[in-house]
Write an enzyme that holds these catalytic residues in place. Sequence first.
Site, mmCIF file in Angstrom:
data_model
loop_
_atom_site.group_PDB
_atom_site.id
_atom_site.type_symbol
_atom_site.label_atom_id
_atom_site.label_comp_id
_atom_site.label_asym_id
_atom_site.label_seq_id
_atom_site.Cartn_x
_atom_site.Cartn_y
_atom_site.Cartn_z
ATOM 1 N N GLN A 1 5.215 -25.800 5.494
ATOM 2 C CA GLN A 1 3.790 -25.516 5.658
ATOM 3 C C GLN A 1 3.118 -26.627 6.452
ATOM 4 O O GLN A 1 2.179 -26.384 7.214
ATOM 5 C CB GLN A 1 3.106 -25.274 4.301
ATOM 6 C CG GLN A 1 3.078 -26.446 3.332
ATOM 7 C CD GLN A 1 1.976 -27.455 3.609
ATOM 8 O OE1 GLN A 1 0.953 -27.109 4.206
ATOM 9 N NE2 GLN A 1 2.189 -28.691 3.177
ATOM 10 N N LYS B 1 -8.068 -25.596 -2.982
ATOM 11 C CA LYS B 1 -7.783 -24.624 -1.931
ATOM 12 C C LYS B 1 -8.792 -23.476 -1.878
ATOM 13 O O LYS B 1 -9.159 -23.002 -0.802
ATOM 14 C CB LYS B 1 -6.365 -24.081 -2.089
ATOM 15 C CG LYS B 1 -5.296 -25.144 -1.880
ATOM 16 C CD LYS B 1 -3.893 -24.582 -2.039
ATOM 17 C CE LYS B 1 -2.851 -25.680 -1.860
ATOM 18 N NZ LYS B 1 -1.471 -25.174 -1.921
ATOM 19 N N ASN C 1 -5.461 -24.013 2.973
ATOM 20 C CA ASN C 1 -4.783 -25.306 2.826
ATOM 21 C C ASN C 1 -4.772 -26.114 4.116
ATOM 22 O O ASN C 1 -4.288 -27.230 4.147
ATOM 23 C CB ASN C 1 -3.343 -25.110 2.323
ATOM 24 C CG ASN C 1 -2.386 -24.677 3.428
ATOM 25 O OD1 ASN C 1 -2.788 -24.029 4.392
ATOM 26 N ND2 ASN C 1 -1.122 -25.032 3.286
ATOM 27 N N ASP D 1 0.761 -21.906 3.509
ATOM 28 C CA ASP D 1 1.683 -21.982 2.367
ATOM 29 C C ASP D 1 2.708 -20.861 2.370
ATOM 30 O O ASP D 1 3.908 -21.090 2.199
ATOM 31 C CB ASP D 1 0.900 -21.934 1.051
ATOM 32 C CG ASP D 1 0.302 -23.277 0.663
ATOM 33 O OD1 ASP D 1 0.795 -24.312 1.150
ATOM 34 O OD2 ASP D 1 -0.665 -23.285 -0.128
ATOM 35 N N ALA E 1 -2.360 -21.943 -5.263
ATOM 36 C CA ALA E 1 -0.970 -21.922 -4.790
ATOM 37 C C ALA E 1 -0.425 -20.500 -4.764
ATOM 38 O O ALA E 1 0.217 -20.076 -3.792
ATOM 39 C CB ALA E 1 -0.104 -22.810 -5.679
ATOM 40 N N GLY F 1 9.985 -26.669 -4.467
ATOM 41 C CA GLY F 1 8.999 -26.485 -3.415
ATOM 42 C C GLY F 1 9.004 -27.529 -2.311
ATOM 43 O O GLY F 1 8.085 -27.533 -1.481
ATOM 44 N N LEU G 1 3.168 -36.400 -0.429
ATOM 45 C CA LEU G 1 4.115 -36.732 0.627
ATOM 46 C C LEU G 1 3.598 -36.336 2.008
ATOM 47 O O LEU G 1 4.253 -36.628 3.021
ATOM 48 C CB LEU G 1 5.447 -36.012 0.373
ATOM 49 C CG LEU G 1 6.223 -36.443 -0.864
ATOM 50 C CD1 LEU G 1 7.447 -35.561 -1.043
ATOM 51 C CD2 LEU G 1 6.632 -37.902 -0.769
ATOM 52 N N SER G 2 2.446 -35.700 2.082
ATOM 53 C CA SER G 2 1.939 -35.209 3.365
ATOM 54 C C SER G 2 1.763 -36.320 4.401
ATOM 55 O O SER G 2 2.128 -36.126 5.572
ATOM 56 C CB SER G 2 0.635 -34.444 3.160
ATOM 57 O OG SER G 2 0.881 -33.220 2.500
ATOM 58 N N ASP H 1 -6.701 -14.421 9.204
ATOM 59 C CA ASP H 1 -6.441 -13.249 8.379
ATOM 60 C C ASP H 1 -5.641 -13.618 7.134
ATOM 61 O O ASP H 1 -5.941 -13.150 6.027
ATOM 62 C CB ASP H 1 -5.697 -12.187 9.190
ATOM 63 C CG ASP H 1 -5.330 -10.972 8.358
ATOM 64 O OD1 ASP H 1 -6.240 -10.250 7.937
ATOM 65 O OD2 ASP H 1 -4.124 -10.758 8.120
#
Length: 282
Positions: free
Chosen positions: A249, A67, A88, A103, A132, A242, A17-18, A79
């Site tokens: 995110q 990832k 990600n 995330d 994840a 999620g 869906l991004s 960091d």
Amino acid sequence: MSSHRYAVFGHPVAHSLSPRIHAAFAQQAGIALEYTAIDAAPHDFVAALDRFADDGGAGANVTLPLKEAAFAICAQTTDRARRAGAVNTLTRNDGQWHGDNTDGAGLVRDLTGRHGLDLRARRALLLGAGGAARGVAPALLDAGISELIIVNRTAERADALADALGEPDRAHSRYWRDLGDLGDFSLIVNATSASRQDQGAFTLPFHLATPRTLAVDLNYGEAAIPFLAWARAAGCHDAVDGLGMLVEQAAEAFEHWHGVRPDTDPVYAALRDRDKVLVTAD
């Protein structure tokens, strides 16, 4: 050749869906944006990323199972990406990739902001230790949980994540076979891909949950159904998938790339209303 190309990399990635989310953000901001989905198997990821950069790629999101590989190719990392050992969000700077991990921030913003939940002092169980799980674990600790127990089917990965977090008093690894002996938790986070691989029942001891427990699946749509069904059967107080984390995110990445913070609520509402059954997690 455009200098403003963006994409999401994953394998598989056609479901993502991004592109829809970033298109909605761009429309809000009045930004012309090219954002596509690029399928890259782990063995081809670096080459695919190089081709993308050569064709004007300015930034990319990275989803399963890439990832940790994305973290490894970065010249610089934030960091929070270093604490996670996973990336990600990639940004092209001076011919090099710089990596971030949005995330965890996305998850905490969804739970505390959208759902109004307080994470402080919760004893938490994290199921999974892959990319994840690595993305959200540091943010959960920063949000004030009292203890984080990481359980993974491959025990060495759980051990590695617990060590990487650098908080031996609060973050611990345990074996999957120990699940029946860990007591109960007020936060249970499913960061495994088990539900995507097997759409049957999600099997966990019911006594892990109490009537106060918040159950969170980092997956959404069909992939979240088995775990959320378990959570309801176990009597959890709240069960959250999620989708909100995915939108939040993405907003973090969008703001980093374009300097504009999008309004996530209408985008989340449109996705929740339009896609009653979604496919899987980014």
